[in-house]
Design a protein around this motif. Structure first.
Motif, short mmCIF file in Angstrom:
data_model
loop_
_atom_site.label_atom_id
_atom_site.label_comp_id
_atom_site.label_asym_id
_atom_site.label_seq_id
_atom_site.Cartn_x
_atom_site.Cartn_y
_atom_site.Cartn_z
N ASN A 9 40.94 49.28 42.12
CA ASN A 9 41.15 47.90 41.91
C ASN A 9 41.04 47.20 43.24
O ASN A 9 40.81 47.13 44.17
CB ASN A 9 42.37 47.57 41.87
CG ASN A 9 43.00 46.44 40.28
OD1 ASN A 9 41.38 45.82 40.00
ND2 ASN A 9 44.29 46.45 40.15
N THR A 38 35.66 42.59 37.14
CA THR A 38 37.04 42.83 36.71
C THR A 38 36.98 41.98 35.95
O THR A 38 37.09 41.03 34.84
CB THR A 38 37.77 41.67 37.84
OG1 THR A 38 37.77 42.44 39.53
CG2 THR A 38 39.20 41.85 37.36
N GLU A 48 42.37 44.85 35.47
CA GLU A 48 41.46 46.14 35.71
C GLU A 48 39.87 45.58 36.47
O GLU A 48 39.19 45.17 36.02
CB GLU A 48 41.43 47.17 34.91
CG GLU A 48 40.13 48.05 35.37
CD GLU A 48 40.90 49.03 33.91
OE1 GLU A 48 40.51 50.64 34.05
OE2 GLU A 48 40.52 48.79 32.78
N GLY A 407 48.02 43.51 39.09
CA GLY A 407 46.70 43.01 40.04
C GLY A 407 46.79 41.17 40.30
O GLY A 407 45.81 41.22 40.50
#
Length: 915
Positions: A9, A38, A48, A407
């Motif tokens: 990531n 992304t 992701e 994230g």
């Protein structure tokens, strides 16, 4: 120790340049970040980064209508055909030129590429195997300058392109008899966007000076007629019919179509051609207000036009009446990309100046996603003790906290007024400490999200490093100008001591995790050990052969590692002040050559070294990074290089190539010295008086690739690096390699299942772990009845208990059998806890990984339970207000009415807090 770590990531950066795209379901945003892509899942709150990268920064992304394929094109025209289903590259292609836009037709059969001053139509790759996925169908010429935008009609019969020469061109995707091409003018600046109206050939065109032109077409889409076939096939079919007609009507045609020997054009053919008429023209800018329009998007079903400007303002209009719905400002930076999802509810904005990505729901006027990375380089990072969060500090003076599971950044602290040089977590995981060049060390509370302590020195100084002891009570910071170390108390905020003795700037600080000893590294070629319980006296002084750049303790506190300027990593037994080993790293750096370097990369590497170190969770290996595109992992006992990770392949960054291109070297110097793009940035906020199109004083530069900080996760499953590209996460890929354990020839999947059917569960579990196939282990564990888990867990050998716990920790992240795996975990820890405690040092990473997995589920379930409890209270309160009598209790009870009104008030307060 396993070394099969792979990129998983990219955090810290959410948008760089290029166009944003929504997936067909409208729940995810695809954002180009440098040379990577992304995907932000807005529904499940996750991000992701696809495991692929281009050689240069991505310029445009074209998404197929079904969302299965994407064409990704970089600045040099190299394209990747990517499957978004399996997240892999299917085909490579080069367009041999700079591509400005890529757009698939709505039926998914073709896509158009806007390159230079022309448009090329390709057959879209199908879902079957093809030798060449990019087959050119047609090339369309017309504009005299670069093309900027592409849009299709709903039925894929025509497309329109805008150009910098202030014209708009309509082309037919097929060979239409009444439409080959049509050119539209009417603007005084470059075309930014052009859109077809839904189910029609009517057009809207927008130019950079903020003008909108409305064009009406006299022909419907159904009125387009295919051209009659030509060639020998058509001639054979129509020869007889044409000959008969020519014999009968030859004389009449000559009389009608010729006057004084000249041919007159057929009026009927002219009438059948497609024609456009200029209906209206609107202006976004007010009189005297100059604000460049930089991007636009149009949703055809709800007739919503969204426009973004160089000043960070965006407008929402309803077409064709041009009614203003909203006018808001995101920031003072230009908006370069806008996208609207399929339902028309969410609008995505991209601002590369600050690295912003925003998703706005215009009907409720609320943000769905609001993310901004460090708009300058990140220089430090730290993991929380449970591995769930990462804190980063940047030159922009911001401290950001990222969730490793989603994230996303969930809090940003902006109290520092200068660059942040170091960050650290306390042992509790709820306090962050940061040091800055503004002369302050600040402590932030993750419960209330506030700065609750500010530590300062008696006289102004710039702090270069910070460290917190294992108890979280002592904070130490090193100075780079006064060569002193300052010690504060976290509880009182008072300065406890000032440690002097170093004769150079303090480069790194680290507390021993097991003892009250502080290690400080300095440019004076020494590492000093300070004893906290002995009035901070110098316990030992370790003399080095070169300047010390980084120092770190092993997780068990027994060993000390130091990185020095002469490209060496030395290991010390700090109790006896004896060096136990060293690693020569000069040849492992592989420093690249900058564009303006006058010496080779080999000679440039002599002055480079590793600037950051980090031990692995088990202490067997050490990670090292510095002024290079490589991160090296060394085995400490063997003192050898185990693996080298290339953190970037992006040639848009400097110092990436080992050798320079001789074709760029001229007799007058390197062509890189000529800034060809200066002053040509569209829509930039101008700084020079009298300049409207761009600032000729602006200069572009290529940032140099480097690794500024490294940190291993306490769980041992991943490690992170702050680089020029952003915050990179590398995770352990357990499914990549077949790694059996004490494998025997008799152990096969069929024999494991046969043992399982005989209900010999302990033996089946041991056999499955020896084969070490994850799906087979899951099948065996889930076949054990819940009432027999305690018996099976008690009979497992100690070696297999660790393996089962490690599997359970990873299974919690994916499996839905939460209660079943919690029973397994509880029984194993209760029955084997005393034996596991004897080896706590070796099992620390495993236990932290298990704790992280369970804590995540605890947070999710507790939020869900609280939400359900509040909903029940709210429903009971509403029912009582409406006079609905509950069967078990009377309606007029005072206590019930008071409690229900209190619960109703509590629910309303909860809703206000969530809003």
């Amino acid at each position: 120790m396993k070394f099969n770590y792979r990129f998983s990531n990219l955090l810290g950066t959410v948008y760089r340049c290029g166009n944003l795209n929504f997936t067909p379901d409208g729940n995810s945003v695809i954002s180009p970040v440098g040379n990577r892509v992304t995907v932000f899942d807005l529904k499940n709150n996750k991000s992701e980064t696809l495991p692929l990268a281009t050689k240069y920064n991505i310029k445009c992304v074209g998404l197929s209508p079904d969302g299965c394929f994407a064409v990704i094109v970089d600045e040099e025209g190299a394209a990747l055909l990517v499957s978004l289903v399996c997240k892999s590259v299917l085909h490579h292609f080069h367009f041999n030129g700079s591509v400005h836009s890529v757009s698939f037709s709505p039926d998914g059969r073709r896509f158009v590429v806007a390159k230079d001053n022309l448009a090329q139509m390709y057959y879209a790759p199908g879902k079957k195997r093809e030798f060449n996925a990019f087959v050119l169908d047609k090339t369309y010429y017309g504009p005299y300058d670069e093309t900027t935008f592409i849009d299709w009609t709903d039925d894929s019969k025509c497309f329109v392109i805008g150009s910098k020469d202030m014209t708009t061109w309509v082309f037919g995707a097929e060979r239409w008899d009444n439409l080959v091409y049509y050119s539209l003018g009417g603007h005084k600046d470059a075309i930014v966007a052009c859109f077809f109206e839904a189910g029609s050939l009517d057009l809207y065109t927008l130019s950079q000076d903020g003008a909108l032109c409305v064009w009406r077409c006299d022909t419907e889409l159904d009125g387009l007629k295919l051209k009659a076939p030509k060639g020998w096939r058509a001639d054979i079919l129509q020869r007889d019919k044409e000959e008969e007609e020519e014999e009968d009507d030859d004389d009449i045609e000559k009389e009608d179509n010729t006057i004084h020997g000249k041919t007159v054009p057929d009026d009927e053919k002219k009438k059948n051609k497609v024609k456009y008429s200029h209906v209206a023209k609107y202006f976004f800018n007010k009189e005297g207000d100059f604000n460049n329009l930089t991007s636009a998007a149009y949703h055809k079903k709800i007739h919503l036009l969204v426009t973004g400007f160089a000043s960070g303002i965006f407008h929402l209009h309803e077409l064709p009446e041009f009614n203003l719905i909203h006018s808001l400002s995101i920031s003072d930076q230009k908006i370069t990309s806008i996208s609207v999802n399929s339902t028309g509810d969410w609008i995505a904005f991209g601002c590369p100046g600050l690295g912003q990505l925003l998703v706005w729901e215009w009907q409720s006027e609320s943000y769905v996603l609001k993310q901004q990375g460090h708009f300058n380089s990140m220089v430090s990072l730290a993991y929380s003790p449970d591995g769930q969060y990462i804190v980063t500090g940047g030159i922009d003076g911001k401290v950001k906290v990222w969730n490793t599971l989603s994230g996303f950044c969930f809090v940003t602290f902006t109290e520092h007024t200068s660059g942040v040089t170091a960050v650290a977590f306390t042992s509790t995981g709820y306090v962050i400490v940061s040091a800055s060049l503004d002369g302050t060390v600040r402590a932030f509370d993750l419960h209330r999200y506030r700065n609750f302590r500010t530590f300062t020195s008696p006289r102004p100084t710039q702090f270069s490093c910070v460290a917190v002891d294992s108890s979280g009570e002592i904070v130490a910071a090193g100075s780079q100008d006064s060569f002193e170390i300052f010690i504060w108390s976290m509880q009182t905020g008072r300065l406890l001591d000032v440690l002097s003795g170093h004769e150079g700037p303090i480069s790194s600080l680290c507390f021993n995790p097991m003892k009250s000893i502080l290690a400080s590294a300095s440019w004076d070629k020494t590492v000093r050990l300070w004893d906290m319980f002995d009035s901070w006296r110098t316990k030992e002084t370790l003399n080095l052969t070169s300047d010390a750049l980084a120092v770190t303790f092993r997780p068990d506190g027994v060993e000390l590692a130091v990185a020095t300027l002469n490209s060496q990593i030395s290991f010390w037994d700090h109790e006896n002040a004896v060096q136990t080993g060293s690693i020569e790293c000069r040849h492992d750096l592989k420093v690249g050559r900058k564009e303006l370097d006058k010496i080779t990369a080999k000679h440039a590497a002599k002055g480079k070294s590793f600037t950051t170190l980090c031990y692995s969770a088990d202490g067997q290996c050490i990670l090292a990074g510095g002024m290079s595109k490589f991160v090296c992992i060394y085995h400490i006992k063997e003192q050898i290089l185990m693996k080298k990770f290339e953190i970037s392949c992006n040639y848009s960054l400097d110092a990436m190539e080992e050798f320079l291109d001789r074709r760029r070297i001229t007799e007058f110097g390197n062509l890189a010295l000529i800034d060809q793009d200066a002053g040509d940035e569209e829509g930039i906020a101008v700084a020079l008086p009298g300049v409207r199109k761009g600032d000729m004083s602006s200069r572009r530069f290529k940032p140099e690739i480097r690794v500024t900080s490294l940190h291993f996760s306490p769980t041992g499953r991943c490690w992170a690096a702050t680089t020029t590209e952003g915050l990179l996460i590398y995770s352990l890929d357990s499914g990549l390699v077949f790694d059996p354990f004490e494998l025997d020839i008799s152990i096969t999947p069929s024999s494991v299942r046969a043992t399982m059917r005989q209900k010999e569960f302990t033996k089946a579990i041991m056999m499955a772990f020896r084969l070490n196939e994850k799906k087979l282990i899951q099948e065996v564990l889930e076949s054990v009845p819940s009432h027999e888990i305690e018996v099976v867990a008690s009979s497992l050998p100690e070696l297999y208990v660790e393996k089962v716990l490690e599997f359970l920790a990873s299974a919690f992240e994916m499996s839905h059998h939460l209660e079943f795996y919690l029973i397994w975990t509880q029984r194993l820890l209760m029955l084997h806890g005393p034996k596991l405690k004897l080896r706590a040092g070796k099992l620390l990473a495993l236990i932290q990984f298990l704790q992280k997995s369970i804590q995540r589920h605890f947070d999710d379930v507790s939020k869900l339970c609280d939400w359900n409890r509040y909903n029940i209270k709210y429903a009971l309160g509403v029912s009582q207000q409406r006079g609905v009598k509950r069967p078990s209790e009377p309606l007029g009870s005072n206590e019930d009415s008071d409690s229900e009104s209190a619960s109703l008030q509590l629910m309303k307060e909860e809703e206000e807090m969530q809003m």
